[in-house]
Design a protein around this motif. Sequence first.
Motif, PDB file in Angstrom:
ATOM      1  N   ARG A 180       0.891   4.263  -2.800  1.00  0.00           N
ATOM      2  CA  ARG A 180       0.693   5.685  -2.443  1.00  0.00           C
ATOM      3  C   ARG A 180       1.836   6.550  -2.983  1.00  0.00           C
ATOM      4  O   ARG A 180       1.601   7.661  -3.462  1.00  0.00           O
ATOM      5  CB  ARG A 180       0.577   5.833  -0.926  1.00  0.00           C
ATOM      6  CG  ARG A 180      -0.725   5.334  -0.364  1.00  0.00           C
ATOM      7  CD  ARG A 180      -0.824   5.596   1.144  1.00  0.00           C
ATOM      8  NE  ARG A 180      -2.057   5.057   1.658  1.00  0.00           N
ATOM      9  CZ  ARG A 180      -2.173   3.925   2.358  1.00  0.00           C
ATOM     10  NH1 ARG A 180      -1.093   3.224   2.673  1.00  0.00           N
ATOM     11  NH2 ARG A 180      -3.351   3.499   2.759  1.00  0.00           N
ATOM     12  N   LYS A 206       0.820  -1.221   0.000  1.00  0.00           N
ATOM     13  CA  LYS A 206       0.000   0.000   0.000  1.00  0.00           C
ATOM     14  C   LYS A 206       0.849   1.264   0.000  1.00  0.00           C
ATOM     15  O   LYS A 206       0.535   2.236  -0.698  1.00  0.00           O
ATOM     16  CB  LYS A 206      -0.954   0.004   1.197  1.00  0.00           C
ATOM     17  CG  LYS A 206      -2.068  -1.002   1.070  1.00  0.00           C
ATOM     18  CD  LYS A 206      -2.974  -0.973   2.281  1.00  0.00           C
ATOM     19  CE  LYS A 206      -4.056  -2.041   2.163  1.00  0.00           C
ATOM     20  NZ  LYS A 206      -4.925  -2.068   3.335  1.00  0.00           N
ATOM     21  N   GLU A 207       1.916   1.293   0.756  1.00  0.00           N
ATOM     22  CA  GLU A 207       2.760   2.496   0.820  1.00  0.00           C
ATOM     23  C   GLU A 207       3.428   2.774  -0.526  1.00  0.00           C
ATOM     24  O   GLU A 207       3.532   3.927  -0.949  1.00  0.00           O
ATOM     25  CB  GLU A 207       3.804   2.379   1.931  1.00  0.00           C
ATOM     26  CG  GLU A 207       4.591   3.651   2.169  1.00  0.00           C
ATOM     27  CD  GLU A 207       3.726   4.900   2.398  1.00  0.00           C
ATOM     28  OE1 GLU A 207       4.127   5.981   1.912  1.00  0.00           O
ATOM     29  OE2 GLU A 207       2.665   4.814   3.048  1.00  0.00           O
TER      30      GLU A 207
END
Length: 187
Positions: free
Chosen positions: A102, A98-99
């Motif tokens: 992002r 997820k990071e």
Amino acid sequence: MLKEIKKEKDVITNQDLFNEIIKKVKKSDKWPSSIIDYELEDRYETGLYNYEFNPVFTLQPGSNEGYYLSLYIRGYYGLTDKFDLVSLGTIKTLLTDKESIRQMAALYGECLIAYEEIMNDELDKFTRKGYDLFLVDKEEKMHPYLSGLSSKKKAVERFKLYHEKNSEQYLKGVVRDNLTRKEFVVK
């Protein structure tokens, strides 16, 4: 900064624009080098002769791994009136957490900011169709007046109309053929 346009053979390409976007983002210290696997300009070179296009950037998962940030432009970028889409290039990460996604989304925004800055700062290099008319004042300073006129004759006619009303302010005009970059003085 993109290369100078001084003659007909000089042209900014899709590859030039992609590399300039990448260079600008890296210079801003917003490039997430720890997650980027590669950045690659499109292998097919296309000349950009007109600024009437918009960015189309997409962030999507790869078919097997990672995420791709693909940079395209869509619009009237050629010498014809064809509305089309052309790839500038691709930025890839192998990561799927997820990071990292992002960070790729943030990179999307940084690429868009860089694109806008390039287009605002260097728009004239993408102006290769038609004729431009510049007005020259008493101090010999050129002022952009009209862009994209269909012919040299039209540009001269527009100068004469303007000059009749403002002959004291602007002493002459300069008509530029945007493709060849040749300039003609009009009095």
